[in-house]
Structure formats: structure tokens, C-alpha cells
Design an enzyme around this catalytic site. Sequence first.
Site, short mmCIF file in Angstrom:
data_model
loop_
_atom_site.label_atom_id
_atom_site.label_comp_id
_atom_site.label_asym_id
_atom_site.label_seq_id
_atom_site.Cartn_x
_atom_site.Cartn_y
_atom_site.Cartn_z
CB VAL A 179 -0.83 0.20 1.27
CG1 VAL A 179 -2.04 1.12 1.22
CG2 VAL A 179 -1.76 -1.36 1.07
CG ASP A 180 3.55 2.49 3.31
OD1 ASP A 180 2.84 3.50 3.63
OD2 ASP A 180 4.47 2.00 4.05
CG LEU A 181 6.31 -0.80 -1.96
CD1 LEU A 181 6.72 -1.88 -2.49
CD2 LEU A 181 7.29 0.37 -1.99
#
Length: 397
Positions: A179-181
Site C-alpha cells: 500500500v505504501d509503494l
Amino acid sequence: MTHGPLAGVRVLDLSRVLAGPWATQTLADLGADVIKIERPGTGDDTRQWGPPFTTRADGSPGDAAYFLCANRGKKSVELDIASPEGSAAVRRLAADCDVLVENFKAGGLKKYGLDHASLSAINPRLIYCSITGFGQDGPRARQAGYDYMIQAMGGLMSITGQPDGTPGAEPMKVGVAVVDLFTGLYAANAILAALLHARATGEGQHIDIALFDVQAAMLANQATNFFVSGVAPTRMGNAHPNLAPYQPFPCTDGMVVIAVGNDGQFRQLCAALGAPDLGTDPRFASNADRIAHRAVLTAELSSLTAACDMAGLMSRLEAAGVPCGPVNTVDQVFAESQAAHRGLVVEQTRPDLAAPVRTVASPIRLSRTPVAYDRPPPALGADTDEVLRTGGAGRDS
């Protein structure tokens, strides 16, 4: 000297951990001059997220490997933004920057005079990108958001892992902070769009990127499966909800993923496995038929692949035009001949470290303005004097 399509673009990076730094590393790879603001003494949290750690020239532990993955190409400036002097220095820098990226809680920078309204009054062209867990508004806007919890709340874990009733069945997170990426990539895309608008109009704008929104968007076909059917998708292990066969199959020395995308490929698969009758079996005639009889089909194919070694199976399938690939470990990924040919490992030196820094290359390939790796992930505060001495007036060129 910086190169690339974003040469001359200056980015002020007030973010830390992964989503924001992933976005700004993408911009740095494309040639932007990225100034990373870090807490004095400790820096970005991920400098301590180890082991493993790098080794300094004197033999002491250096930065954690985690930090290296998302901070290539940047300058590091130590500043205490909570102090009047530090916040004033950030305002001076922002006055001469094109982009600012931050991932503080919604409203968290207002008390320092570093919020969008304050900085856009100083620099109307500024593109101000805020990355938070839940966005700038809504009932959860003030709540912190982390990748793991967003994978859970956003439904990803409900469709990842072994199905109920099988060994190891439980909701499962993805093996990297996906999700961060994705959030970093969406943020970089939004920043590029805003840069085009700013160049055409002279107007900056506020970009509001939320991990929760990104996770919902990432559900892609699984979300639209739900919208169309009214049935929430569930965990299916390595099987695909819309295609069959489309999963790993056993071999004598490992597993090979077979990814059949149409009926012709299925018939070619069966012929390559020496079972052409499976390709004309009415139970498996169409993709919908194969999904309806998935368990039987998987058992039939597994009995055939289990007698093969991985290399032999892949050779036969590739000759038949059937998409396939080995289930590699991370070390095997970079041992692939394709990885070597494509130059997927970037090696850079840093004077304070005993060995070169190795990171994964950008996947972006531009024919006219290729990515250039001008700077390794920086030592904490390595560029403080240089950047602050200019008062925000200088740019790489």
C-alpha cells in the site's frame, strides 16, 4: 549535475518511512533535485529499522537496509522543524521549490506555519503533496494510518491467504508494504500531472493522497467483481478469481506458475503436458467451465506437472506459447539472466561506508531522457551546510 526529464525541478521532501520517500525517490530518479529534511541526530525512522545494517568505514553499524531502498538520489538536511529557526529555514527552501511532499497527520504542520495555505501564500506555484492514512477530511482524517492496518481495513488481507478450511488459513498481508509503494506511485503520478498544470498556468495546488483510498483502488477487478455480483470475494490462496488455470503447480524441484489467459493457451498447455484430451474435455472447454470445475482441473494438471522438473516443464510450455515462470526466492530473482541484462541492480559508493550500496534499479526506461543515478542514499545531514548556505536560492542544473 542532475539529468533526466525532471532536471531543474526542485522537491522539498518532509516525508519519512516509505510512501512519501518512494514518491520522491521516483522523482529523483527522473532528475529532480530532492532535498530530504530529517530530524537532527536520528533522521528518517527507517535509518534504524534493522537489522540488516550497512557497515561504516570504521566498522560500526550504519544505516538500515530499509532506508536505502527508498532514498536514492536525495540530499539530506538535518532540521528541527518544530523550532522557529528550523521552520523558518523550511519556509525559505519552500519559496524556491516546485514540489513539497509531507506525510504528517492531517493539519499537523499548521502549527509550524508549514501547511499548504501558509506555504502557497509564499510560493503560489508550489505543488504541495500530503500523504496520510485517511486523507485530509472525513471521520478518520486525524487517525494515523500504517500500511499493515490499511491492508486489513482496505480488504486486501481478506482476499490474500489460504481459503478457510485449508492448512494455514488466515487473512494474510502481502510480503512488502504494497500500500505504501502504490501510494508513492500514485503520489508521483499526481505530482507530474500537477507540474504540467503549473507550467501551463503558473498555479500550484494541494494534492491529497490517502493510503485507504489507494488500497480501495488497488482492489481493481476484485472490487468490480463485488460491484457486479454483490458477493464479497474471499481468500483463494494462489488461485485467480477470474481465470483458470492461473496458479503455481508442483514440480520435482519446486513450483512453476502457469498463467493461462485464453482457451487456445489452455489447449496448448494440455498438448505440451501430453494430455491433449484435457484440452477438448467439455468440463474445461471455456474459462467459465474451467472455473466451475477448478478443483478437478487443478488435480489433473498437478498430477502431470509433478512428474516434471522445473526447467523441463518451462521449456515445453515456453515452446508451446504458454505463459509460465518459476517461483523464485529473492536471491534467485537477481540471478536471472534477464535481471542481469536489464541492469536491475544499481551499485553506488558512499565515502562513509565500507562497501558499495546496492539498490534495485528504477523500472522506468525512457529512450530520450533515461534515468540517471547521480547520488546514493545520503548519510544523515550530509548536505545540510551546502543546502542551507544557499538559503534556498540554488538549484542543481
